[in-house]
Scaffold this active site. Structure first.
Site, PDB file in Angstrom:
ATOM      1  N   HIS B 264     -19.039  10.754   2.501  1.00 45.02           N
ATOM      2  CA  HIS B 264     -17.763   9.897   2.028  1.00 45.02           C
ATOM      3  C   HIS B 264     -16.167   9.908   2.261  1.00 45.02           C
ATOM      4  O   HIS B 264     -15.690   8.752   2.297  1.00 45.02           O
ATOM      5  CB  HIS B 264     -17.609  10.748  -0.114  1.00 45.02           C
ATOM      6  CG  HIS B 264     -17.079   9.370  -0.104  1.00 45.02           C
ATOM      7  ND1 HIS B 264     -17.926   8.461  -1.207  1.00 45.02           N
ATOM      8  CD2 HIS B 264     -16.177   9.292  -0.575  1.00 45.02           C
ATOM      9  CE1 HIS B 264     -17.674   8.097  -0.791  1.00 45.02           C
ATOM     10  NE2 HIS B 264     -16.237   8.494  -1.506  1.00 45.02           N
ATOM     11  N   GLU B 266     -15.540   9.695   5.679  1.00 47.06           N
ATOM     12  CA  GLU B 266     -15.901   8.369   6.424  1.00 47.06           C
ATOM     13  C   GLU B 266     -16.106   6.702   5.756  1.00 47.06           C
ATOM     14  O   GLU B 266     -15.469   6.026   6.291  1.00 47.06           O
ATOM     15  CB  GLU B 266     -17.310   8.347   6.761  1.00 47.06           C
ATOM     16  CG  GLU B 266     -17.382   7.281   8.226  1.00 47.06           C
ATOM     17  CD  GLU B 266     -17.142   7.199   9.193  1.00 47.06           C
ATOM     18  OE1 GLU B 266     -16.066   8.642   9.475  1.00 47.06           O
ATOM     19  OE2 GLU B 266     -17.485   5.991   9.935  1.00 47.06           O
ATOM     20  N   TYR B 268     -13.530   6.267   3.505  1.00 49.20           N
ATOM     21  CA  TYR B 268     -12.233   6.345   3.582  1.00 49.20           C
ATOM     22  C   TYR B 268     -11.079   6.209   4.236  1.00 49.20           C
ATOM     23  O   TYR B 268     -10.231   5.006   4.815  1.00 49.20           O
ATOM     24  CB  TYR B 268     -11.661   7.380   2.724  1.00 49.20           C
ATOM     25  CG  TYR B 268     -11.897   7.333   1.170  1.00 49.20           C
ATOM     26  CD1 TYR B 268     -11.818   5.962   0.357  1.00 49.20           C
ATOM     27  CD2 TYR B 268     -13.069   7.745   0.518  1.00 49.20           C
ATOM     28  CE1 TYR B 268     -12.109   5.884  -1.044  1.00 49.20           C
ATOM     29  CE2 TYR B 268     -13.403   7.695  -0.640  1.00 49.20           C
ATOM     30  CZ  TYR B 268     -13.356   6.638  -1.283  1.00 49.20           C
ATOM     31  OH  TYR B 268     -13.826   6.082  -2.682  1.00 49.20           O
ATOM     32  N   LYS B 342      -3.176   0.544  -5.904  1.00 48.16           N
ATOM     33  CA  LYS B 342      -3.052  -0.115  -5.418  1.00 48.16           C
ATOM     34  C   LYS B 342      -3.356  -1.446  -5.861  1.00 48.16           C
ATOM     35  O   LYS B 342      -2.358  -2.918  -5.082  1.00 48.16           O
ATOM     36  CB  LYS B 342      -4.289  -0.028  -4.039  1.00 48.16           C
ATOM     37  CG  LYS B 342      -3.710   1.939  -3.188  1.00 48.16           C
ATOM     38  CD  LYS B 342      -4.761   1.769  -2.025  1.00 48.16           C
ATOM     39  CE  LYS B 342      -3.736   2.884  -1.304  1.00 48.16           C
ATOM     40  NZ  LYS B 342      -2.755   2.496  -0.337  1.00 48.16           N
ATOM     41  N   ARG B 461     -34.560  -0.751  -1.221  1.00 47.16           N
ATOM     42  CA  ARG B 461     -33.356  -1.526   0.014  1.00 47.16           C
ATOM     43  C   ARG B 461     -34.813  -0.803   1.472  1.00 47.16           C
ATOM     44  O   ARG B 461     -35.469  -0.068   0.803  1.00 47.16           O
ATOM     45  CB  ARG B 461     -32.312  -0.577   0.381  1.00 47.16           C
ATOM     46  CG  ARG B 461     -31.845   0.419   0.076  1.00 47.16           C
ATOM     47  CD  ARG B 461     -30.958   1.252   0.059  1.00 47.16           C
ATOM     48  NE  ARG B 461     -30.101   1.868   1.651  1.00 47.16           N
ATOM     49  CZ  ARG B 461     -28.618   2.188   1.686  1.00 47.16           C
ATOM     50  NH1 ARG B 461     -28.891   3.310   0.700  1.00 47.16           N
ATOM     51  NH2 ARG B 461     -29.031   2.179   2.534  1.00 47.16           N
TER      52      ARG B 461
END
Lengths: 183, 536
Positions: B264, B266, B268, B342, B461
Site C-alpha cells: 500500500h 508502494e 503512494y 490536495k 479479474r
C-alpha cells in the site's frame, strides 16, 4: 582594521588585515595567516547540518528497525537483515558525505605572496604565487553558466570560489582585484 | 565540492580551468551513457528506460485485451494468460512508473534546489544500470521451464511457492530493483536535505521536491519489507523453510500481510511524485502561486503516514476480526481527507487564474478529473461489505487503473511536455501534443470506464474466459486499449521530432513558471549551479 563578514549559510569569511582567529567555529580550526591583507574562505553549503542529519538518521533507524522487529516478532525475521543493510548503506553514505562537508578553500594575500589552500576529505593542497605576477581572471559564463574566478600566474591558472553564491563571487572578485592592484 | 580536485599533491600544480573544461567535455557515444555520473544524463536514461518498459508492458496488456475481446480461449492458453497479467503488473510498476518518477527526480531535484548534481553521483549511475539487468531477468522468465510467474504481481503464497523457475528469476529481479530503489532514495534524500542552495529553506522548496522527499522516506521504510518477503518465498521454495507453507506450520496469510504492508505505501510511492508534478504545472498555467502550499506539504506527509496503517483493506475477504475490518475501513477512509485537501488546493489554484491550456496543463487537469474518480471508487472499495462483493472483480481493475494510469501516467506526460523545452532546448509541436492528450483521454476512458460495469456485474479479474453476458463491454474495452496504445506512438513521435528538429525554445517558455530551473538557459548546460544561485 579588522573587517569580517560571515554569511550564515555558506560559511564564508572575508577579512582584510586578519589579525585574530575568526569567530566562526568552522573557520577557527584553520590556521590563520598573520598580517593577511585579504583572506577569503569558502565552504560548500551544508543545508542540514550534522546534528539534524544524525537525528534524522536515528529517526529513520527507529522506523525501519521498529517495523523489522515487529515482523520478526511475528516470525518474519528476514526483514531484519534488509533493514540493517538499508540503514548501513545510509550510514555509510552520510558518513562519506559528512567527511566532505568540512572541505574548504582559502585565498590569502599577504606581503608579496598569494596563497591558495584547499582541503578536500583528507587531501590538503597549497599553492603559492608571486603577488606581483598574479592576476585575477573572471570568466563570464553568462548565459550558459555562472561566472568563475581564477588566479593566473607564471602560466598556471587555478580556479577557486565555486562554493560561493554568484552575488558574493562578484563582490569578492572586485575586492581581490583591488587588493592585487595595490602591490 | 565536485569541482575541487580531491588529490592535489604539494607543489604539483593542476590547471583547474583546463581540468574543469576537460570535465565539461564528457565522453561521447555509448560510453557517455554507461559511465555518466551527470544527473541530467541519468535522468534521461531513466525516462527512456521507463518508456521502453511502458511499451513492453503495454504490449502484454494488448495481448490480454485481445484474448478478452471475445469469450472463450482464442490466442493464449490460460497459464500464459496468467503470466501476462503478472508480468504486466510487475513491469508497469517496477519498470515503468517507478523509474519514470526517479527520472523526473534526477532531472529536476538538483535544478529545483540549486544543487550542482545529486549527492552521490556514482551511486546514481549504479542505481540506474541495475535496472536493465532486472528487466532482462523478468522477460527471460517467459523462456524458462514452467514459464514466467503466473500468480499475479502480488506473488501470493502458496502459488508462488509452487511455481516454476520463472518465479526465481522474478524474485531475483525484484531484489535488484529494490536495491536500485534504496540507492536512489538515499541519493534523493541526501541531495534534498544537504545540497540545497543557501536560502532554499525546507518551506521554500517546490512541492515536487517535497513529494519526492516523502516518497524516498517511504521507499527506505518499505523496501526491506518487500525484500524480506521475497527472500522468505525463495527459502520456502529451495531451502526447506516454511514461512508461508501451511504443511510445515507456516502461514500463507502472513505473506499477504507482509506484502501489502509494502504494497500500500508502494501505491503512494507511485502517486506522490505525480502530485508534485501536477502541483508544479497548475500554478504555472494558472499564473498564480500554488494555493495552500503548507497544507499541501502536511497533506502529503499525512498521506504517507496513513499509508502504513491501511494495508489490510486489500485483504477483507481473507478473514479478520470485525474490529480489524472497522479499523482498516475507517483508516482507509481517513486518507480521503488529506487527498481532498490536495484536490481542493489544486482546484483553488486554478480558481480565477489567468489560465491557458497548453498540453502540460491539459494533462494536469485530466489528472485531477480522472484521479478524483479513481479516488472515489477507492472510497467505495474501502467500505468493507462492498469490498467483499467487489473483491477481485473488474471494478478493482478499473479503480487502480484510474489511479495509476490517469494518475501517475497523465502527470508524467504533463511533466515531459512541461520540461521538454528546458531539457532539449526545443519546443514540441503543441497541436500534436493536444491531439495526444485528447486521444489518450478518450481512449483511456473507453478502455477502463466499462470495467466498472463489468466489475459491478460480477466479472472476475485475471481470467482468460468469461460468461457471454460480459462480451459487449469487453469488446469496447479492447477497442479502447488499442486506441490508447496507438496514441502513445504519437507521444513517441512528438518527443522524437521535438528533440531532433523542434524550433528553439526560449529560456522560459511558460510565462507563469517560477522555479529555479527556468532561470537557466535552454537547453540546460551539461553542468548547472556549479556556484549556488541566490534564493530570494
Amino acid at each position: 582594521m579588522l573587517r569580517s563578514i560571515r554569511f550564515c549559510f555558506s560559511f564564508i569569511h572575508v577579512s582584510r588585515r586578519l589579525e585574530s582567529t575568526p569567530a566562526t567555529s568552522s573557520v577557527a580550526a584553520w590556521p590563520p595567516i598573520a598580517q593577511a591583507e585579504f583572506c577569503v574562505v569558502s565552504r560548500r553549503n551544508d543545508s542540514l547540518g550534522p546534528r539534524a542529519r544524525w537525528t534524522l538518521f536515528a529517526s529513520l533507524c527507529a522506523v525501519s528497525f521498529g517495523l523489522a522487529l515487529g515482523f520478526a516478532a511475528l516470525g518474519a525475521w528476514m526483514v531484519l537483515p534488509y533493514s540493517a543493510a538499508g540503514m548501513g548503506l545510509l550510514y555509510g553514505a552520510w558518513r562519506w558525505f559528512e567527511r566532505h562537508t568540512g572541505d574548504w578553500e582559502r585565498v590569502t594575500v599577504t606581503g608579496d605572496r598569494v596563497l591558495v589552500e584547499r582541503e578536500s576529505g583528507d587531501a590538503r593542497t597549497r599553492r603559492e604565487f608571486n603577488r606581483c605576477w598574479t592576476r585575477l581572471e573572471v570568466e563570464d559564463g553568462a548565459p550558459v553558466r555562472a561566472s568563475r574566478l581564477a588566479l593566473r600566474s607564471e602560466g598556471e591558472s587555478i580556479r577557486f570560489g565555486d562554493a560561493l553564491p554568484v552575488h558574493e563571487l562578484n563582490r569578492i572578485a572586485r575586492e581581490l582585484r583591488r587588493v592585487l592592484a595595490r602591490r | 565540492m565536485s569541482s575541487i580536485p580531491h588529490h592535489q599533491g604539494p607543489g604539483h600544480a593542476i590547471d583547474d580551468a583546463h581540468a574543469h573544461d576537460e570535465h565539461a567535455h564528457h565522453p561521447g557515444g555509448i560510453m557517455r551513457w554507461i559511465t555518466t555520473t551527470n544527473h541530467k544524463d541519468i535522468g534521461t536514461l531513466y525516462l527512456w528506460f521507463s518508456f521502453i518498459m511502458f511499451i513492453a508492458g503495454g504490449c502484454l496488456a494488448l495481448t490480454i485485451r485481445t484474448e478478452l475481446f471475445h469469450p472463450g480461449l482464442q490466442i493464449v492458453d490460460p497459464e500464459f494468460f496468467n503470466s501476462l497479467t503478472t508480468l504486466h503488473g510487475l513491469i508497469m510498476i517496477f519498470g515503468a512508473i517507478m523509474p519514470a518518477a526517479v527520472g523526473f527526480a534526477n532531472w529536476q531535484v538538483p535544478l529545483m534546489i540549486g544543487a550542482p548534481d545529486m549527492a552521490f553521483a556514482r551511486m546514481n549511475n549504479w542505481s540506474f544500470w541495475l535496472l536493465p539487468f532486472a528487466a532482462v531477468l523478468l522477460f527471460a522468465s517467459f523462456f524458462v521451464p514452467g514459464g514466467a510467474a503466473a500468480g499475479g504481481w502480488t506473488l501470493y503464497a502458496p502459488l508462488s511457492v509452487q511455481a516454476g523457475m520463472g518465479m526465481d528469476l522474478t524474485i531475483f529481479a525484484i531484489h535488484i530493483m529494490g536495491a536500485s530503489s534504496i540507492m536512489g532514495s538515499i541519493n534523493i534524500i541526501t541531495t534534498i536535505l544537504n545540497l540545497r542552495a543557501p536560502g532554499m529553506t525546507m518551506m521554500k522548496m517546490p512541492l515536487f521536491v517535497w513529494t519526492w522527499l516523502i516518497t524516498a522516506y517511504l521507499l527506505i521504510a518499505v523496501m526491506p519489507v518487500l525484500a524480506g518477503a521475497v527472500t522468505m518465498l525463495l527459502t520456502d521454495r529451495h531451502f526447506g523453510t516454511s514461512f508461508f507453507n501451511a504443511a510445515g506450520g507456516g502461514d500463507p496469510v502472513m505473506f499477504q500481510h507482509i506484502f501489502w504492508f509494502f504494497g500500500h505505501p508502494e501505491v503512494y510511492i507511485m502517486i506522490l511524485p505525480s502530485f508534485g508534478i501536477v502541483s508544479t504545472i497548475l500554478p504555472a498555467f494558472s499564473r498564480k502561486p500554488l494555493f495552500g502550499y503548507a497544507s499541501m506539504v502536511y497533506a502529503t506527509s499525512s498521506i504517507a503516514i496513513l499509508s502504513f496503517i491501511v494495508w489490510a483493506h486489500h485483504m477483507f475477504t481473507v478473514g479478520m476480526p470485525a474490529a480489524g475490518q472497522l479499523f482498516f475501513m475507517y483508516a482507509t477512509m481517513l486518507i480521503a481527507v488529506p487527498t481532498g485537501v490536495k484536490v481542493f488546493n489544486w482546484v483553488t489554484t486554478m480558481w480565477k487564474g489567468s489560465m491557458t491550456f497548453e498540453t502540460p496543463m491539459l494533462f494536469a487537469i485530466g489528472f485531477i478529473f480522472l484521479f478524483t474518480m479513481g479516488g472515489f471508487t477507492g472510497l467505495v472499495l474501502a467500505i468493507t461489505p462492498v469490498d467483499i462483493q467487489l473483491q477481485d472483480t473488474y471494478y478493482v481493475v478499473a479503480h487502480f487503473h484510474y489511479v495509476l494510469v490517469a494518475g501517475s501516467l497523465f502527470a508524467f506526460f504533463g511533466g515531459v511536455y512541461y520540461w521538454l523545452p528546458k531539457w532539449s532546448g526545443r519546443m514540441y509541436n503543441e497541436k500534436l501534443g493536444e491531439w495526444h492528450f485528447w486521444l489518450t483521454m478518450i481512449f483511456f476512458n473507453v478502455t477502463f470506464f466499462p470495467m466498472h460495469f463489468l466489475g459491478l456485474a460480477g466479472m472476475p479479474r485475471r481470467v482468460p474466459d468469461y460468461a457471454t453476458q460480459f462480451t459487449d463491454w469487453n469488446m469496447v474495452a479492447t477497442i479502447g486499449a488499442y486506441g490508447f496504445g496507438l496514441s502513445q506512438l504519437l507521444f513517441f513521435y512528438i518527443v522524437l521530432s521535438c528533440i531532433r528538429s523542434g524550433p528553439p525554445a526560449p529560456a522560459k517558455p511558460w510565462e507563469g513558471a517560477d522555479t529555479l530551473e527556468w532561470t537557466l538557459p535552454s537547453p540546460l548546460p551539461y553542468h548547472t549551479f556549479e556556484t549556488p544561485p541566490a534564493i530570494k
